[in-house]
Scaffold this active site. Structure first.
Site, PDB file in Angstrom:
ATOM      1  N   CYS A 299      48.045 -95.394  44.096  1.00 23.16           N
ATOM      2  CA  CYS A 299      48.010 -94.056  43.527  1.00 23.16           C
ATOM      3  C   CYS A 299      47.634 -93.034  44.602  1.00 23.16           C
ATOM      4  CB  CYS A 299      47.017 -94.012  42.370  1.00 23.16           C
ATOM      5  SG  CYS A 299      47.102 -92.475  41.441  1.00 23.16           S
TER       6      CYS A 299
ATOM      7  N   GLU B 236      43.577-108.391  77.855  1.00 26.08           N
ATOM      8  CA  GLU B 236      43.161-108.495  76.453  1.00 26.08           C
ATOM      9  C   GLU B 236      44.311-108.164  75.493  1.00 26.08           C
ATOM     10  OE1 GLU B 236      40.022-105.699  76.191  1.00 26.08           O
ATOM     11  OE2 GLU B 236      38.675-106.802  77.506  1.00 26.08           O
TER      12      GLU B 236
END
Length: 410
Positions: A337, A268
């Site tokens: 921010c 995978e």
């Protein structure tokens, strides 16, 4: 991406022109690199009856999924939404392995109704699955092998304190549930984490999985997950896939002699296939000199590439606009921010306001983990395929931020 006569190119295309056409910040993916990584896996595992199941959570853009589907790859998904995106991209349900964690049984039932291959990672869901379906719907069982493997602790998922998988210490309980409900188990699965370097660590988990597999007489596949390490810095050690393939083939053949049949072997890879194929381009908004630090503030932030702040992940940064500039030391930061740092004390060719910078290894867990924090738009995505640049996701607008909001009637 190549530096050729001071010009950065992807498949022969000037990346500055790509940024001019589509704007920044911008994710760009190279299908040539994805195919190159896939071919390494195919060559390394060609002595095994293998299947590749791309781990969709790394990057789920439908165009990328379509490209991988056309390479004969299957899909590993962790949510119904990823499964549905895969099906929109052309994957057949039988080629999609559904490996959720801590989801409701209703989501499992939806996956069954779609025809996905079901992978179960806890005993509670296994019991409900057995009560509901008996032997009418097959399933796979995810084992936790109790192995500490991988890089950052946040991506180690096979140790004893992990929420993932059913502990190997609980196998007697598992067999009681299976026998009581006549559950048909056709696969055994594990995934220990990302950034596994040594073949020996991977093989340790594989041998544990082989031992568990011998307890299940009619397996169709054994899924070893992935976690292969990619390079983030020049000279970084990486997983020797060819060596792993040789050693795993030897261990598999010994297992088959004991087991009496030859189940398929599944892998995978997610980050391994798409990480190095991805480039994230940003523009330098400001150069800010403080008494201690020279900052490059760019037109992006952790809302578009959270890995440095989340995992302390390293992404190599280069100045595309001025590659031959004098080297300077900068800390590259974003416009969010928060403390929003991409790289500290990086040596870059002199950066001027307006220059384009690139972050490497931006194919995996960049856009897929992006957000609208600070109400910022998510960037566009571009796929470079056979020497042409294709827009595969438009840049968001204010309409995208407000589409599902319902203002009050005050």
């Amino acid at each position: 991406m190549l530096l050729n006569e001071q010009q950065y190119q992807i498949q022969g295309l000037d990346v500055l022109k790509i940024c001019e056409e589509f704007g920044t910040p911008l994710y760009v993916y190279d299908t040539g690199k994805i195919k190159e990584k896939l071919e390494i896996l195919q060559k390394s595992f060609n002595a095994l009856p293998y299947r590749i199941k791309y781990a969709a959570k790394a990057l789920t853009n439908i165009a990328v999924l379509q490209f991988l589907q056309r390479q004969g790859v299957g899909l590993d998904v962790v949510s119904i939404q990823e499964a549905r995106l895969g099906m929109l991209a052309g994957f057949e349900a039988k080629d999609i392995l559904f490996t959720p964690n801590c989801v409701s049984f209703e989501e499992i039932q939806e996956a069954v109704s779609l025809g996905l291959v079901i992978n179960i990672d806890n005993i509670s869901i296994l019991e409900q699955f057995g009560h509901t379906y008996g032997d009418s719907v097959p399933c796979c069982i995810r084992i936790n092998p109790h192995i500490v493997a991988g890089g950052n602790a946040k991506i180690q998922v096979g140790h004893i304190d992990s929420k993932f998988g059913i502990s190997i210490l609980q196998m007697r309980h598992v067999h009681r549930v299976i026998q009581t409900n006549n559950i048909r188990v056709t696969g055994i699965h594990m995934h220990t984490g990302s950034d596994i370097l040594e073949a020996e660590v991977f093989l340790r988990g594989a041998n544990i999985l082989f031992e568990v597999a011998e307890q299940f007489p009619n397996l169709e596949f054994i899924d070893f997950g992935s976690g292969f390490k990619v390079a983030y810095r020049e000279g970084d050690p990486i997983t020797d896939i060819a060596d792993l393939g040789r050693q795993l083939t030897t261990a598999y053949e010994a297992f088959c002699q004991r087991y009496g049949s030859r189940p398929e072997v599944w892998f995978e890879p997610g980050k391994y296939l798409v990480s190095e194929a991805g480039f994230f381009f940003v523009k330098a908004n400001v150069i800010k000199q403080t008494p201690a630090t020279a900052f490059v503030g760019v037109d992006s932030g952790m809302n578009h590439l959270i890995r440095p702040m989340f995992y302390d992940a390293y992404h190599h940064i280069e100045n595309v606009s001025n590659p031959s500039g004098a080297p300077r030391i900068y800390t590259v930061v974003g416009y969010i921010c928060e403390t929003d740092t991409f790289g500290i004390d990086r040596k870059l060719a002199e950066v001027r306001e307006g220059d384009i910078l690139v972050f490497r290894n931006a194919g995996a867990y960049a856009f897929s983990m992006a957000s609208n924090y600070n109400s910022r738009f998510r960037p566009a995505e571009v796929l470079i395929h056979e020497g042409k640049a294709h827009l595969i996701r438009k840049r968001e607008t204010l309409d995208d931020l407000t589409r599902n909001q319902v203002p009050m009637e005050w």
